[in-house]
Write a protein that holds these residues in place. Structure first.
Motif, PDB file in Angstrom:
ATOM      1  N   VAL A  57       0.855  -1.185   0.000  1.00 13.87           N
ATOM      2  CA  VAL A  57       0.000   0.000   0.000  1.00 13.87           C
ATOM      3  C   VAL A  57       0.893   1.237   0.000  1.00 13.87           C
ATOM      4  N   ILE A  58       0.559   2.201  -0.855  1.00  6.17           N
ATOM      5  CA  ILE A  58       1.334   3.441  -0.954  1.00  6.17           C
ATOM      6  C   ILE A  58       0.472   4.600  -0.477  1.00  6.17           C
ATOM      7  N   ASN A  59       0.909   5.258   0.587  1.00  2.70           N
ATOM      8  CA  ASN A  59       0.238   6.454   1.089  1.00  2.70           C
ATOM      9  C   ASN A  59       1.105   7.676   0.811  1.00  2.70           C
ATOM     10  N   GLY A  60       0.495   8.855   0.871  1.00  2.00           N
ATOM     11  CA  GLY A  60       1.238  10.053   0.521  1.00  2.00           C
ATOM     12  C   GLY A  60       1.050  11.206   1.485  1.00  2.00           C
ATOM     13  N   LEU A  61       2.075  12.036   1.538  1.00  2.00           N
ATOM     14  CA  LEU A  61       2.041  13.261   2.327  1.00  2.00           C
ATOM     15  C   LEU A  61       2.571  14.390   1.442  1.00  2.00           C
ATOM     16  N   PRO A  62       1.758  14.865   0.494  1.00  2.00           N
ATOM     17  CA  PRO A  62       2.213  15.946  -0.384  1.00  2.00           C
ATOM     18  C   PRO A  62       2.357  17.258   0.374  1.00  2.00           C
ATOM     19  N   ILE A  63       3.523  17.860   0.257  1.00  2.00           N
ATOM     20  CA  ILE A  63       3.805  19.120   0.947  1.00  2.00           C
ATOM     21  C   ILE A  63       3.506  20.255  -0.025  1.00  2.00           C
ATOM     22  N   MET A  64       2.413  20.937   0.210  1.00  2.00           N
ATOM     23  CA  MET A  64       1.961  21.983  -0.692  1.00  2.00           C
ATOM     24  C   MET A  64       2.799  23.246  -0.508  1.00  2.00           C
ATOM     25  N   SER A  65       2.762  24.120  -1.510  1.00  2.00           N
ATOM     26  CA  SER A  65       3.503  25.380  -1.442  1.00  2.00           C
ATOM     27  C   SER A  65       3.047  26.187  -0.238  1.00  2.00           C
ATOM     28  N   ASP A  66       4.006  26.720   0.483  1.00  2.00           N
ATOM     29  CA  ASP A  66       3.734  27.519   1.671  1.00  2.00           C
ATOM     30  C   ASP A  66       3.961  28.991   1.327  1.00  2.00           C
ATOM     31  N   PRO A  67       2.996  29.867   1.634  1.00  2.00           N
ATOM     32  CA  PRO A  67       3.173  31.288   1.346  1.00  2.00           C
ATOM     33  C   PRO A  67       4.436  31.882   1.962  1.00  2.00           C
ATOM     34  N   ALA A  68       4.939  31.240   3.019  1.00  2.00           N
ATOM     35  CA  ALA A  68       6.141  31.752   3.679  1.00  2.00           C
ATOM     36  C   ALA A  68       7.403  31.448   2.884  1.00  2.00           C
ATOM     37  N   ASP A  69       7.300  30.552   1.890  1.00  2.00           N
ATOM     38  CA  ASP A  69       8.457  30.165   1.091  1.00  2.00           C
ATOM     39  C   ASP A  69       8.432  30.845  -0.272  1.00  2.00           C
ATOM     40  N   MET A  70       9.608  31.012  -0.860  1.00  2.00           N
ATOM     41  CA  MET A  70       9.689  31.505  -2.224  1.00  2.00           C
ATOM     42  C   MET A  70       9.208  30.406  -3.175  1.00  2.00           C
ATOM     43  N   PRO A  71       8.418  30.751  -4.197  1.00  2.00           N
ATOM     44  CA  PRO A  71       7.964  29.725  -5.137  1.00  2.00           C
ATOM     45  C   PRO A  71       9.139  29.104  -5.877  1.00  2.00           C
ATOM     46  N   GLY A  72       9.069  27.787  -6.099  1.00  2.00           N
ATOM     47  CA  GLY A  72      10.135  27.074  -6.785  1.00  2.00           C
ATOM     48  C   GLY A  72       9.733  26.696  -8.196  1.00  2.00           C
ATOM     49  N   TYR A  73      10.736  26.335  -9.009  1.00  2.00           N
ATOM     50  CA  TYR A  73      10.493  26.010 -10.415  1.00  2.00           C
ATOM     51  C   TYR A  73       9.574  24.801 -10.556  1.00  2.00           C
ATOM     52  N   TYR A  74       9.717  23.824  -9.641  1.00  2.00           N
ATOM     53  CA  TYR A  74       8.945  22.595  -9.755  1.00  2.00           C
ATOM     54  C   TYR A  74       7.694  22.592  -8.879  1.00  2.00           C
ATOM     55  N   ASP A  75       7.375  23.717  -8.242  1.00  2.00           N
ATOM     56  CA  ASP A  75       6.170  23.773  -7.421  1.00  2.00           C
ATOM     57  C   ASP A  75       4.948  23.459  -8.275  1.00  2.00           C
TER      58      ASP A  75
END
Length: 278
Positions: A175-193
């Motif tokens: 079984v594969i579960n996930g914890l996607p870490i979404m973009s945080d307004p406190a961080d600079m946006p990244g190329y792969y966001d």
């Protein structure tokens, strides 16, 4: 030595060997084999890496996680912590170990807290899934369930196709579960966001009976999300039996409609040519 005595000795030896084998098998039997696969690619800045590590440390220190472990038929799980990034980087930070008590969970947290983290380039979820297959097959444990929990902040952009790697692992009963870490307004946006990273994990990463993902929409919520995810995985809580709990955990079932994420998004962002099929 009389024949009767010899027979008695042989039978006793056979019995003791059987007892030893049964004891060894029991020692290797666990409710769950759990791989914690944690993203350390360069898109994970220092702040994210620190909060991510602290989140796992805090979770294993939480008594509720130990209670979940002890609630299973065997009352014990085998767990390992792996940091991953590109296709050539899957580092086993803490190898397989059995946890059956709060004391052992605290020891796991302490050992994890003392380890260093090394960031490297690219994000290969597929390579981590292939690594997980080998780790499960060589663990030496007899588990009722096998789960890999993948946390990350971007799509697969290196190595084999993520859907293919996922399907291969699902065929093995993992079984594969996930914890996607979404973009945080406190961080600079990244190329792969990826704005819809949660949908990407839903359609391209997770799978298997009762699989789920919990989006982390702010790093301040990371520790809470990890704790909830671990309790759900360890105690094998699935809908509809725990609908309210899963709702609080932001549970979202796998997609069944036509609105699917593009599983090639990350790989096309790296190179315009068609990615190789493993």
């Amino acid at each position: 030595m009389h024949a009767r005595q010899l027979v008695t000795i042989v039978l006793a030896a056979v019995f003791l060997c059987g007892q030893a084998a049964a004891s060894e098998q029991q020692n290797n039997t666990v409710d769950l084999e759990l791989i914690l696969a944690v993203d350390v690619s360069r898109s994970m800045n220092t702040r994210r890496l620190k909060l991510q590590r602290q989140g796992y440390v805090a979770a294993f220190r939480d008594r509720r996680v130990a209670d979940a472990i002890q609630s299973g038929p065997q009352g014990r799980i085998a767990v390992t912590y792996v940091e991953w990034s590109g296709a050539d980087h899957q580092h086993v930070v803490l190898p397989w170990r059995v946890i059956s008590s709060h004391k052992q969970a605290l020891a796991f947290a302490k050992d994890l807290e003392e380890q260093t983290t090394k960031r490297t380039r690219r994000t290969s979820i597929s390579a981590m899934l292939h690594k997980a297959s080998k780790m499960f097959n060589s663990s030496g444990y007899d588990a009722l369930r096998r789960v890999i929990d993948v946390s990350g902040d971007g799509p697969n952009n290196s190595g084999a196709l993520v859907e293919q790697a996922r399907d291969e692992l699902l065929e093995q009963g993992v079984v594969i579960n996930g914890l996607p870490i979404m973009s945080d307004p406190a961080d600079m946006p990244g190329y792969y966001d990826l704005a819809n990273l949660d949908m990407y994990y839903r359609d391209c990463v997770i799978g298997g009976p009762g699989s789920f993902y919990i989006p982390v929409t702010g790093m301040k919520n990371f520790a809470k999300a990890i704790r909830m995810k671990l309790i759900l995985e360890i105690a094998d809580l699935t809908p509809p039996r725990q609908q309210k709990l899963l709702h609080r955990a932001n549970y979202v079932p796998p997609s069944t409609g036509n609105h699917r994420a593009n599983c090639l998004t990350g790989q096309y962002a790296v190179r315009p040519t068609k990615p190789s099929v493993r």
